[in-house]
Design an enzyme around this catalytic site. Sequence first.
Site, short mmCIF file in Angstrom:
data_model
loop_
_atom_site.label_atom_id
_atom_site.label_comp_id
_atom_site.label_asym_id
_atom_site.label_seq_id
_atom_site.Cartn_x
_atom_site.Cartn_y
_atom_site.Cartn_z
N ASP A 250 -7.83 -24.12 -1.82
CA ASP A 250 -7.95 -25.52 -1.43
C ASP A 250 -7.58 -25.76 0.03
OD1 ASP A 250 -8.76 -26.33 -3.91
OD2 ASP A 250 -6.73 -26.66 -4.66
N HIS B 293 -11.66 -6.93 23.28
CA HIS B 293 -11.39 -8.08 22.41
C HIS B 293 -10.34 -7.74 21.35
CE1 HIS B 293 -15.34 -10.33 23.52
NE2 HIS B 293 -14.40 -10.45 24.43
N ASP C 279 -4.26 -12.22 27.15
CA ASP C 279 -5.35 -13.15 27.46
C ASP C 279 -5.21 -14.28 26.46
OD1 ASP C 279 -7.71 -14.53 27.85
OD2 ASP C 279 -8.96 -12.74 27.91
N ASP D 229 -7.96 -20.64 30.06
CA ASP D 229 -8.26 -19.23 29.76
C ASP D 229 -7.58 -18.38 30.82
OD1 ASP D 229 -9.37 -16.85 29.03
OD2 ASP D 229 -11.44 -17.38 29.46
N HIS E 103 -17.44 -5.68 32.26
CA HIS E 103 -17.80 -7.07 31.95
C HIS E 103 -18.06 -7.85 33.22
CE1 HIS E 103 -13.72 -8.52 32.95
NE2 HIS E 103 -13.22 -7.54 32.20
N HIS F 147 -17.02 -16.91 33.60
CA HIS F 147 -17.92 -17.75 32.80
C HIS F 147 -17.55 -19.20 33.07
CE1 HIS F 147 -14.40 -18.04 30.13
NE2 HIS F 147 -14.30 -16.74 30.25
N HIS G 280 -16.10 -20.39 26.58
CA HIS G 280 -17.33 -19.95 27.27
C HIS G 280 -18.21 -21.19 27.27
CE1 HIS G 280 -16.63 -15.39 26.35
NE2 HIS G 280 -15.67 -15.94 27.06
N GLU H 169 -12.10 -13.36 36.53
CA GLU H 169 -11.34 -12.43 35.70
C GLU H 169 -11.76 -10.98 35.83
OE1 GLU H 169 -12.22 -12.79 31.44
OE2 GLU H 169 -13.35 -14.59 31.88
N TYR I 193 -10.26 -0.86 33.30
CA TYR I 193 -9.86 -0.33 32.00
C TYR I 193 -10.12 1.18 32.01
CZ TYR I 193 -10.74 -5.28 31.51
OH TYR I 193 -10.76 -6.64 31.72
N ARG J 166 -6.31 -6.85 33.47
CA ARG J 166 -7.21 -7.96 33.80
C ARG J 166 -6.34 -9.08 34.36
NH1 ARG J 166 -9.83 -8.14 29.56
NH2 ARG J 166 -8.89 -9.79 28.30
N GLU K 75 -6.84 -13.15 35.21
CA GLU K 75 -7.82 -14.23 35.01
C GLU K 75 -7.21 -15.58 35.32
OE1 GLU K 75 -9.16 -14.69 30.91
OE2 GLU K 75 -10.91 -15.79 31.59
N1 GLY Z 1 -10.62 -15.11 26.62
C1 GLY Z 1 -12.00 -14.92 26.63
C2 GLY Z 1 -12.49 -14.60 27.97
O1 GLY Z 1 -11.70 -14.31 28.83
O2 GLY Z 1 -13.64 -14.69 28.23
MN MN Z 2 -12.43 -15.75 30.26
MN MN Z 3 -9.65 -14.85 28.85
#
Ligand code: GLY
Ligand code: MN
Ligand code: MN
Length: 434
Positions: free
Chosen positions: A36, A240, A257, A268, A347, A351, A358, A381, A385, A402, A404
């Site tokens: 529920d 991720h 992150d 972010d 990457h 974004h 995003h 960001e 790695y 990273r 960001e």
């Molecule tokens: N936290 C997701 C990104 O950095 O795109």
């Molecule tokens: Mn991001």
């Molecule tokens: Mn992020």
Amino acid sequence: MIDIAPFRKRRTELMQLMDNGVAVIPTASEQTRNGDVHYRFRPDSDFFYLSGFPEPDACIVLIPGREQGEFILFCREKDPQRELWDGRRAGLEGATGEYGADDAFPIDDIDEILPGLLENHDRVYCTMGRYADFDTRLIHWLNEVRTKSRTGVHAPAGLVDIGHILHEMRLVKETEELRAMRRAAEVSARGHERAMRMCRPGLYEYQVQAELDYEFRLGGSHYSAYPSIVAGGANACVLHYTDNTEILRDGDLLLIDAGAEIDCYAADITRTFPVNGRFTAPQRDLYEIVLAAQQDAIEACVVGNTWNHPHEAAVRTLCQGLIDLGLIDGGLDEALEKGTYRRFYMHRTGHWLGMDVHDVGDYKIADQWRPLEPGMTLTVEPGLYVAAADDVDARFHDIGIRIEDDVLITAKGPEILTRAAPKTIDDIETLMRS
Ligand code: GLY
Ligand code: MN
Ligand code: MN
């Protein structure tokens, strides 16, 4: 009481961009988690952007020029019994009184009412592809209008994705939106700072996550903008990683992150710091490269540049740094052309950021990277790695970094919304010592 003026302004602007059509924009429904229990409800971003209405099971209909009013809201009726269990509903009275709808109807009556509202319009602007069930119902309502053609009614011939116009609006942030984004950024930065202060070897990743969550909640954020990544050591090389279940080891880095959402706007932030408060030499070497790349990318966030410039700037600096450390071979031009850096940087550099982490908005216009404009918000960001491998210098094995930040484009240059989160090696080590 919410200030409905910004929402009204957006609806007016959207209607001016529509061409003899009706817009039909539903919000999300509650989703069962188990038994529920529901997931905490979060409104659909497009719907909320145009209405500020926070409840599930509702639908906006906009009909430019309609005599009885252009903004119709279908929503749940008041129900004292349900409200006793689940909390207050605005009801039809609230829809008109508090949220400025010109007309409000029960969501349970939408099948009877909506086909009539579509009659004699050329097109329906809709959120095609977002909610499969709703799309099916919309086709059904259109078919109902078509069956009346012998009576002289004409049915809309076109279904248009409203995203094409609405998302261009959402891409450039207004004052009220920036207020929420600044708050989300500040609360998130406090979370990262707290995580740095509380971190020590022997804690579990989720225990550090609890420190972030504490600051987020304390700052008025009901939920994170996305699942937090709290990744110690080699876990930072899993882009991720969200398990957050492992123990933090002395000598490793911790990559976090995480961002809070406030009033449906996201922050972010990523920070990477030593679990024990002191960077080792190889960690330091890689960190300084990523930090320099981020700095160069942020400096490229200026009006006159395109979306891709910050990425190009970051890649150049990362590439040169990797060459200097002997992690990739050859000269800069060759490494850029062959993309050898992609083994360590796989990457993009950012974004759009807004209601969705995003966020919406095209990155290209007519196949060209789009120019940056004041009011756009994006993340910057870059990262490196270095997964363990025989052909990679062992000193760098399993280091993932990273950094960001969230950046607002202004006429005067980039404004870093998340600048309160410590970032230089000095700032981080000083904070963690104290
Ligand atoms: N936290 C997701 C990104 O950095 O795109
Ligand atoms: Mn991001
Ligand atoms: Mn992020």
